[in-house]
Design a protein around this motif. Structure first.
Motif, PDB file in Angstrom:
ATOM      1  N   GLY A 225       0.758  -1.111   0.033  1.00  0.00           N
ATOM      2  CA  GLY A 225       0.091  -0.019  -0.137  1.00  0.00           C
ATOM      3  C   GLY A 225       0.859   1.147   0.062  1.00  0.00           C
ATOM      4  O   GLY A 225       0.452   2.522  -0.064  1.00  0.00           O
ATOM      5  N   GLU A 226       2.094   1.081   0.125  1.00  0.00           N
ATOM      6  CA  GLU A 226       3.084   2.486   0.086  1.00  0.00           C
ATOM      7  C   GLU A 226       3.911   2.385  -1.266  1.00  0.00           C
ATOM      8  O   GLU A 226       4.265   1.455  -1.687  1.00  0.00           O
ATOM      9  N   ILE A 227       3.614   3.652  -1.869  1.00  0.00           N
ATOM     10  CA  ILE A 227       4.281   3.997  -3.079  1.00  0.00           C
ATOM     11  C   ILE A 227       5.749   3.876  -2.994  1.00  0.00           C
ATOM     12  O   ILE A 227       6.413   4.619  -2.297  1.00  0.00           O
ATOM     13  N   ILE A 228       6.392   2.907  -3.848  1.00  0.00           N
ATOM     14  CA  ILE A 228       7.654   3.043  -3.680  1.00  0.00           C
ATOM     15  C   ILE A 228       8.548   3.234  -5.036  1.00  0.00           C
ATOM     16  O   ILE A 228       9.841   3.499  -4.884  1.00  0.00           O
ATOM     17  N   TRP A 229       7.782   3.423  -6.141  1.00  0.00           N
ATOM     18  CA  TRP A 229       8.274   3.870  -7.371  1.00  0.00           C
ATOM     19  C   TRP A 229       7.170   4.210  -8.319  1.00  0.00           C
ATOM     20  O   TRP A 229       6.004   3.748  -8.290  1.00  0.00           O
ATOM     21  N   ILE A 230       7.242   5.626  -8.354  1.00  0.00           N
ATOM     22  CA  ILE A 230       6.353   6.144  -9.524  1.00  0.00           C
ATOM     23  C   ILE A 230       7.025   6.086 -10.860  1.00  0.00           C
ATOM     24  O   ILE A 230       7.982   6.634 -11.310  1.00  0.00           O
ATOM     25  N   VAL A 231       6.412   5.153 -11.368  1.00  0.00           N
ATOM     26  CA  VAL A 231       7.055   4.587 -12.387  1.00  0.00           C
ATOM     27  C   VAL A 231       7.540   5.644 -13.681  1.00  0.00           C
ATOM     28  O   VAL A 231       6.583   6.331 -14.234  1.00  0.00           O
ATOM     29  N   GLY A 232       8.711   5.375 -14.210  1.00  0.00           N
ATOM     30  CA  GLY A 232       9.367   6.262 -14.979  1.00  0.00           C
ATOM     31  C   GLY A 232       9.678   7.446 -14.459  1.00  0.00           C
ATOM     32  O   GLY A 232      10.300   8.417 -15.121  1.00  0.00           O
ATOM     33  N   LYS A 233       9.558   7.750 -13.351  1.00  0.00           N
ATOM     34  CA  LYS A 233       9.631   9.077 -12.465  1.00  0.00           C
ATOM     35  C   LYS A 233      10.791   9.202 -11.472  1.00  0.00           C
ATOM     36  O   LYS A 233      11.852   9.785 -11.424  1.00  0.00           O
ATOM     37  N   ARG A 234      10.423   8.604 -10.244  1.00  0.00           N
ATOM     38  CA  ARG A 234      11.238   8.765  -9.240  1.00  0.00           C
ATOM     39  C   ARG A 234      10.775   7.503  -8.164  1.00  0.00           C
ATOM     40  O   ARG A 234       9.867   7.034  -8.229  1.00  0.00           O
ATOM     41  N   ILE A 235      11.992   7.126  -7.418  1.00  0.00           N
ATOM     42  CA  ILE A 235      11.798   6.018  -6.434  1.00  0.00           C
ATOM     43  C   ILE A 235      11.549   6.582  -5.054  1.00  0.00           C
ATOM     44  O   ILE A 235      12.036   7.817  -4.832  1.00  0.00           O
ATOM     45  N   ALA A 236      11.126   5.815  -4.149  1.00  0.00           N
ATOM     46  CA  ALA A 236      10.839   6.359  -2.929  1.00  0.00           C
ATOM     47  C   ALA A 236      12.175   6.163  -2.074  1.00  0.00           C
ATOM     48  O   ALA A 236      12.853   5.421  -2.062  1.00  0.00           O
ATOM     49  N   HIS A 237      12.427   7.152  -1.265  1.00  0.00           N
ATOM     50  CA  HIS A 237      13.691   7.543  -0.398  1.00  0.00           C
ATOM     51  C   HIS A 237      14.240   6.053   0.305  1.00  0.00           C
ATOM     52  O   HIS A 237      15.094   5.695   0.419  1.00  0.00           O
ATOM     53  N   PRO A 238      13.002   5.610   1.271  1.00  0.00           N
ATOM     54  CA  PRO A 238      13.166   4.601   2.148  1.00  0.00           C
ATOM     55  C   PRO A 238      13.743   3.419   1.377  1.00  0.00           C
ATOM     56  O   PRO A 238      14.374   2.682   2.109  1.00  0.00           O
ATOM     57  N   TYR A 239      13.504   3.159   0.154  1.00  0.00           N
ATOM     58  CA  TYR A 239      13.672   2.109  -0.375  1.00  0.00           C
ATOM     59  C   TYR A 239      15.007   1.955  -1.634  1.00  0.00           C
ATOM     60  O   TYR A 239      15.327   1.149  -2.457  1.00  0.00           O
ATOM     61  N   ARG A 240      15.907   3.232  -1.395  1.00  0.00           N
ATOM     62  CA  ARG A 240      16.855   3.466  -2.287  1.00  0.00           C
ATOM     63  C   ARG A 240      18.049   2.350  -1.829  1.00  0.00           C
ATOM     64  O   ARG A 240      18.123   1.730  -0.954  1.00  0.00           O
ATOM     65  N   ILE A 241      19.134   2.304  -2.998  1.00  0.00           N
ATOM     66  CA  ILE A 241      20.256   1.375  -2.547  1.00  0.00           C
ATOM     67  C   ILE A 241      21.144   2.425  -1.701  1.00  0.00           C
ATOM     68  O   ILE A 241      21.472   3.305  -1.843  1.00  0.00           O
ATOM     69  N   THR A 242      21.696   1.509  -0.751  1.00  0.00           N
ATOM     70  CA  THR A 242      22.546   2.132   0.181  1.00  0.00           C
ATOM     71  C   THR A 242      23.714   1.168   0.119  1.00  0.00           C
ATOM     72  O   THR A 242      23.956  -0.077  -0.451  1.00  0.00           O
ATOM     73  N   LYS A 243      25.026   1.244   0.984  1.00  0.00           N
ATOM     74  CA  LYS A 243      26.058   0.546   1.393  1.00  0.00           C
ATOM     75  C   LYS A 243      25.734  -1.000   1.975  1.00  0.00           C
ATOM     76  O   LYS A 243      26.430  -1.892   1.619  1.00  0.00           O
TER      77      LYS A 243
END
Length: 471
Positions: free
Chosen positions: A433-451
């Protein structure tokens, strides 16, 4: 020049027939259509036409059955294929809630198209003449018209892949009757032509004779001449309209757009025409009438932004500051309830939009920076959540990558300058129910790639390409 010579010259001038075509000739049995059929089938053999005779019984007069038999006998005697249909015009009038004249015209042209399809004909040939032209121009003037209306009946008109030809526009009714007499033709007489309860008959029987007697004895020729001059202007304007509409139109369908300033810099005589043609080409609606066109252009002069106009057929026009965007608005409830489960790994189709391909990879397999069609998400943060494609819903929020917190989805769309007409159809990838990617636009900050990321959900969005069909 005699009648046949005039018609030959008219056909050549307007390039109506090249020769060898299969054509449907509309024959009522009256002088006009009988003259037309005789000329094309008997007097102009050099054209080598394959002629099919079409007749509609309107079921309005007792003598209509005899007229149909008369036309059929002519076709048989002249060795021509014959097609006939009987339609209750009064019933059609009631069913469609239109006038009797409109119902008759609708039935006739439907029959002509059916016959043309059956015989693979390329043209429908009609018996309209100079007097009909004069009546049409005068009727258009009375109703209020522009240059197009002054051109009256066109010698050649294209519609649905067919040509509608009128080679007798150069002859008066008297010339046609004289031709029938000379050739020994005995046409039927339609008694309804003498009734003044039809608008066109009133013009023919009352107004035009009065104009002839009191103002201009050659009023018919004058009105026909006006139509010929207006036709030249109309063809020029149509050519310019087509040229500019092709130059200015962007996209198509619900993606149709035109740059507002580029449209408004056109000469005023062209603006409305180009706007109507673009709307026609969009496939969203038929060309709007003069009232809607003038109202819309008046609004454009003001330079307002946002929703600026709605056309018949629920076609909305939105001005985003640079472009006018035309679309049929999608009701939010139609999309907000849609949920498409993400196939992982695999390809998920978003109907009418595109597809999302999902797979799990290691961080060292990624290429940086990712293009807008790719999304890299930390898979271990969403592994236990249901992934689905959704569309905007009431109260939706989103935490964009790089932002300090979440914001309303609407606010994100506004910040990204995504036009309001497109927002309801932007695909959203959700996790529980949480938006993790606005397709073709931007991903959600909490689910970004980290070290700390060990597994990456790699998503690729591909927009469906429109198929182009060869003509």
């Amino acid at each position: 020049m005699d009648q046949l010579g005039k018609v030959k010259s008219f056909i050549k001038e307007h390039r109506l027939l090249a020769g060898g075509e299969t054509v449907v000739v509309a024959v009522s049995g009256g002088p006009d259509s009988l003259c037309l059929l005789h000329m094309l089938s008997r007097a102009l053999p050099e054209l080598k036409l394959n002629i099919v005779v079409a007749h509609l019984n309107h079921c309005l007069r007792p003598e209509a059955v005899e007229e149909a038999s008369f036309v059929e006998k002519i076709a048989v005697d002249w060795s021509l294929p014959f097609e006939m249909k009987a339609i209750d015009i009064r019933a059609l009038k009631s069913e469609r809630r239109i006038s009797e004249e409109e119902a008759g015209r609708l039935a006739r042209y439907n029959l002509f198209r059916e016959v043309a399809a059956k015989y693979h004909a390329t043209a429908i040939v009609l018996g309209h003449h100079l007097d009909d032209q004069a009546e049409t121009v005068l009727l258009n003037i009375i109703r209020g018209t522009g240059v197009d209306g002054l051109a009256g009946i066109l010698p050649c008109r294209y519609e649905d892949g067919l040509k509608f030809l009128r080679p007798l526009l150069c002859l008066t009714r008297k010339e046609i009757e004289a031709y029938c007499t000379t050739k020994g033709l005995q046409p039927c007489t339609d008694s309804s032509n003498l009734e003044t309860n039809y608008t066109r008959n009133k013009l023919r029987l009352e107004l035009i004779p009065r104009l002839e007697s009191e103002f201009n004895p050659r009023i018919r020729e004058s009105l026909s001449g006006l139509a010929s001059l207006a036709l030249k202007d109309r063809l020029f304007m149509e050519n310019m309209t087509e040229r500019y509409s092709l130059r200015l139109m962007r996209g198509g369908g619900n993606k149709t757009a035109v740059e507002r300033d580029a449209l408004m810099v056109l000469p005023e005589a062209l603006r409305g025409r180009v706007l109507r043609r673009i709307l026609e080409k969009s496939g969203l609606t038929e060309a709007p009438g003069r009232e809607h066109t003038e109202a819309l252009l008046g609004t454009l002069k003001e330079g307002r932004r946002g929703w600026i106009y709605t056309l018949p057929g629920a076609v909305h026009i939105y001005h985003d500051g640079r472009f006018l965007r035309f679309f049929k608005k999608v009701e939010p409830q139609q999309l907000s309830s849609a949920r498409i489960q993400l196939v992982l790994p695999g390809r998920t189709v978003i109907p009418g939009k595109g597809s999302v391909t999902a797979r799990i990879v290691k961080p060292d397999q990624l290429t940086w920076p990712p293009p807008s069609c790719l999304a890299y998400l930390d898979y271990d943060k969403i592994v236990h959540k249901k992934l689905a494609i959704r569309f905007r819903w009431t109260g939706a929020r989103f935490h964009p990558q790089g932002a300090s917190g979440s914001k309303k989805l609407k606010k994100f769309f506004i910040d990204q300058k995504i036009p309001a007409p497109e927002r309801s159809s932007v695909p959203l990838l959700t996790a529980g129910g949480e938006i993790i990617w606005i397709v073709g636009k931007r991903i959600a900050h909490p689910y970004r790639i980290t070290k700390e990321t060990e597994r990456v959900l790699l998503l690729e969005y591909r927009v469906f390409k429109k198929r182009r069909f060869k003509r």
